[in-house]
Scaffold this motif. Sequence first.
Motif, mmCIF file in Angstrom:
data_model
loop_
_atom_site.group_PDB
_atom_site.id
_atom_site.type_symbol
_atom_site.label_atom_id
_atom_site.label_comp_id
_atom_site.label_asym_id
_atom_site.label_seq_id
_atom_site.Cartn_x
_atom_site.Cartn_y
_atom_site.Cartn_z
ATOM 1 N N MET B 127 0.859 -1.164 0.000
ATOM 2 C CA MET B 127 0.000 0.000 0.000
ATOM 3 C C MET B 127 0.904 1.225 0.000
ATOM 4 S SD MET B 127 -1.967 2.554 1.348
ATOM 5 C CE MET B 127 -1.150 2.728 2.927
ATOM 6 N N GLY B 355 -4.500 6.320 -1.612
ATOM 7 C CA GLY B 355 -4.298 4.905 -1.364
ATOM 8 C C GLY B 355 -4.085 4.196 -2.689
ATOM 9 N N GLU B 424 -7.815 -1.112 1.208
ATOM 10 C CA GLU B 424 -6.390 -1.369 0.990
ATOM 11 C C GLU B 424 -6.183 -2.684 0.232
ATOM 12 O OE1 GLU B 424 -3.447 -0.886 3.966
ATOM 13 O OE2 GLU B 424 -4.385 0.917 4.768
#
Lengths: 314, 527, 305
Positions: B127, B355, B424
């Motif tokens: 991530m 993200g 995520e």
Amino acid sequence: MSLNKEISHNTDKIILPSYSNKILYSPAKILINIWFIIFSVFCILPILYVVAISFSKELDIVTLGYRLIPSNISLKAYEYILRKPTLIINSYTISIIVTVSGTFLSLFLTSMLAYAISRKDYRYRKITSFYIFFTMLFNGGLVPWYILVAKYLHMKDSILALILPYTIAAWFVLLMKGFMGGIPDSIIESAKIDGASEFKAFFKIILPISKPALATVGLFNVLMYWNDWWLGMLFINNEKLVPLQLMLYRIMSNIAFMTSGVASTQVTALNLSDLPNESARMAMCMLAAGPMLFIFPFFQKYFVKGLTLGAVKG
Amino acid sequence: MSKFRKVKVLCSLMIVVSMLLGLLSGCGSNGSTNANSTSANTSVAQSSEAVTPATPAETELKKGPVKLIWYVDVSPQVDKGLVVDEVNKITQAKINTTLELNFIDWGEYDQKMKMIIASGEPWDMCMAANWANNYIDNVNKGAFLDVSELLPIYAPTVYKDVPVSIWDASKRAGKLFGITNGYSSNSNGLLVMKSIADKYNFDVSKVKSLYDIEPLLEKIKQNDKTLTPLAMDKTGYVSNLELTLGYEPLVNSDIPCAIALDDTVGTIMNQFELPSFKAHILKMSEWYNKGYIKKDAATLERPAEEQKAGLYPVVVAPMYFPTVEADQSPLFGGAPLVAAQLSDSYFSTGTLTGGLTAFNASGTNTERAIMLYELIHNTKDLYNMLSIGIEGKHYTKLAEDATTNRIEIDPIANSAYNPNIFWEFGDGQHAYFVNKGTAFDTPDKKAAFYAAGKNDVAFGFSFDSTSVKTQLAKCHAVSDEYYPALVTGSVDVEKTLPIYLEKLKNAGGDEIIAEAQKQFDAWKKSK
Amino acid sequence: MFIKKEIRQFIRNKELFLMTLPGVLFLLVFSYIPMGGTLIAFKDFNYVKGFWKSDWSGLKNFEFFFTSEYAFRVTRNTVLMNAAFISIGLVISVAFALMLFELGKKETKIYQTIMFFPYFLSWVVVGYIGYAIFNPDLGALNHILAIFNVKPILWYSEPKYWPVILILTNLWKGLGYGSIIYYTGLMGIDSTYYEAASIDGATKFEQIRMITLPLLTPLITMLTLLQVGRIFYADFGLFYFLPKNSGMLKSTTDVIDTFVFNSLRSNGDFGMAAAAGLYQSLVGFILVITANAVVRKIDKDYAIF
């Protein structure tokens, strides 16, 4: 100041206890005793303070602050920590494994190394001693060391990363050498005459008579491994390998670590007892510090003896 | 490098083959479209049961079993092992892949990833964002792989589901270094526990600015001794609160380099010199002195567990959207919330980098990693398992909806798997579950709200800080010292802010701004 | 001929050599290889290229550290704090040892045990204790201040108090160890010296000045020299956990070790962090060599090498 005067005033009457224990309590001695009693309290009080907080009721803490004598005794903090003890038990296990195996490995290798360089007839004694000593003078610093362990030794997220980097510490080798240098040559000679190999002599004769030194350095090792957070902080991601001190360090800034996975207690009405926030941290602190505090008094005899021999001749 | 070229060659070969096959089987629509979209069409959807022979994906699978190492910024979960075992059963069956999933907690993730990447340890996916494991920094340092050519081939559905404008804006110098997990616009909001708002008869809907909440904070301070009126940590909850202050930072919240939201000319400036910033920290300082903020806020990490226990009745939410109340409720231990929107909604480069899933530039299994991402995107069970765990153990399934292909779930209290950060693991716009009591189409509504955001002036621009590395490092060091204290209101603003600005100048803050200005002008011209 | 002799000698020593081998290898890996690794300070470290293939960047990495005000600040903090630790620690440890020596065996043992307790706590735990004392809302110190009607002090944002706090904490934790070392030194002194002195009518203080201190000097010199040699290395745990790494305290609590760690953390730039680390290693090395040379000049017997 007044203490000094008092002592000097009385000095002519004092006979040193090291060669006479007949004189009992002179004023100077009483003063020294009082001084040490005060200082002892000063040493212990902070620890007791943390213990007291860990047994306090959370509501009392929030409204009254941390108190040395809790107004209400509560076991909530310990209950909270031990409600889902998986991670705590796991951390304890890791710390114990690391400490025990690390200490034995380190003691074994350190004593062999120290013994060899303490032997005056060992040809490479000087150069090896310098080789060891030099690591105390110069080191490569955090960055290259980190890259080496993580990238080239592939010890990231491995229990070895918590043990091996500390196995040989120059200071311990020299401490041990100081002791072993005091072993009379005649003992080694007699072993050799009996035809024992160096290894046999080392294991059968040298190690048994080195107990105080082994106990001292061993205690240092135990202390070093048990109290270490640094290696964990750098090399451990896997939550199954988190040692106790690292766990403690993490919950300092975020108590969630301790209970991670113990998710979402459904709070409908606000109820503080669900999270003994401050007291739980301190309770965890005591769980981490406790074992060392209990171990030491048992080792103290050896410890003082070993230090005497090692430090003075070191 | 040479390995990379090989991949490229291999890919182009694959594309040609799949094109031919596409034509033969009669489903290649426009023969003249570019290779990428054609190949995307051929292997669209049903990737699990794809029967078309010798797609690039299938060739990749012939390489045999692969183990992927994936790092995400998620609080460690006790049952992670169990969940990963289940996940691996699916991934093993479908793409012959197993997963080593590493959860690193908030607050530690950034530091740990820096170490992991820099020391060259093995990893495949991670991530990345603008707030942790900085995407742009890593791209500049060459840590992430350009996936612009691999993505359409190995993750065609993902590629299709995200608007082209978003892909374009995510690119740096025409290359794509990660898959954006949530291409949502940003807006700032405020969350208040309903019980508290009701108790003091406070109408949260009337709140237009953060400062309107003051009367409530005062009442909480007076009457609820056990609560801390306003949640605060060392970031000052400034991220996205910046939108209410009228600027968008281009590097980091704590690095002087930003652009005003209402800017029309394109002037890069030091946001800490803005009157709005000063007014904000003055207010925080006032609140701090009144005891609305914890005294050690400047050294605290995000207090997630305390928040869950209901110790923080008022929290600045980095994101606002219509269903934020239900969405965030689990983070408050399930307590009902009321929310207020504090800022308009903006698309910025930052929102794209809020993200991302990035891939290791020196990784050997990127194709498979991208396929995994695609598989998660397309497989309801898989995505849900990673997001919410195992049914019956970590959550209860309440209902199922065929139209939206979602399930309604109720997390099991005290379960040992509840990461609560589903985005995520995949595309945040395509969750396959909703929380109890939430309408099935909520995620779509959310997506629509996001899509309606305005593009800010610098949308698509991203700053390459390589040439001002030293200045940046120095500014970081200055900010480490002053920024947390200032944004949490812990210090005297009149005294400390001038010192902070002065030190940033000495550290070369102006050079960062000048460099950003130069790049921005060039970028604007090229548009 | 020479080689042959060497080989023969080696064979004679091979058993002892084998004993040292594991330890020697450990040091090679964990100490000597990283020394070579300091070259990274001169490289523009690139993730993909790795250690060997990254480009050389000359002194560019040093620019960050030396053109900032931090080089001076962290060096000053490190050296001054360590100097304070060494000098105050030495005086108090020796004083405590002398006092302990006046007491009977039983008392000495009890006091030593108690004084050793803090030594057995990790810095993380000490950080917690500090937090319990200095917490601005709940902590002990502000409670005590309140009794005297003093306004509460925000300990974690007031740098001026921290040198004292750090010195006291360091003393608190280290005194047990320090005094035991000198105590054992005292035990090594032949008691006939004192007997002779007291027959001559020397007062206690004369005895200390004329007998105890001179005989303790080698030990004091050696230990102090060792510490002076490490004056450039701060105790990371003390400076990191006790001030909770609080930014506001950095003007007095930031030392080279914490600076290297924090800059690695906030920049993730290995080259720059390594540059600051190399500075520490080099200056530290020069210092210990100098310290030793000085001692050697004064009295050869007291030098370490």
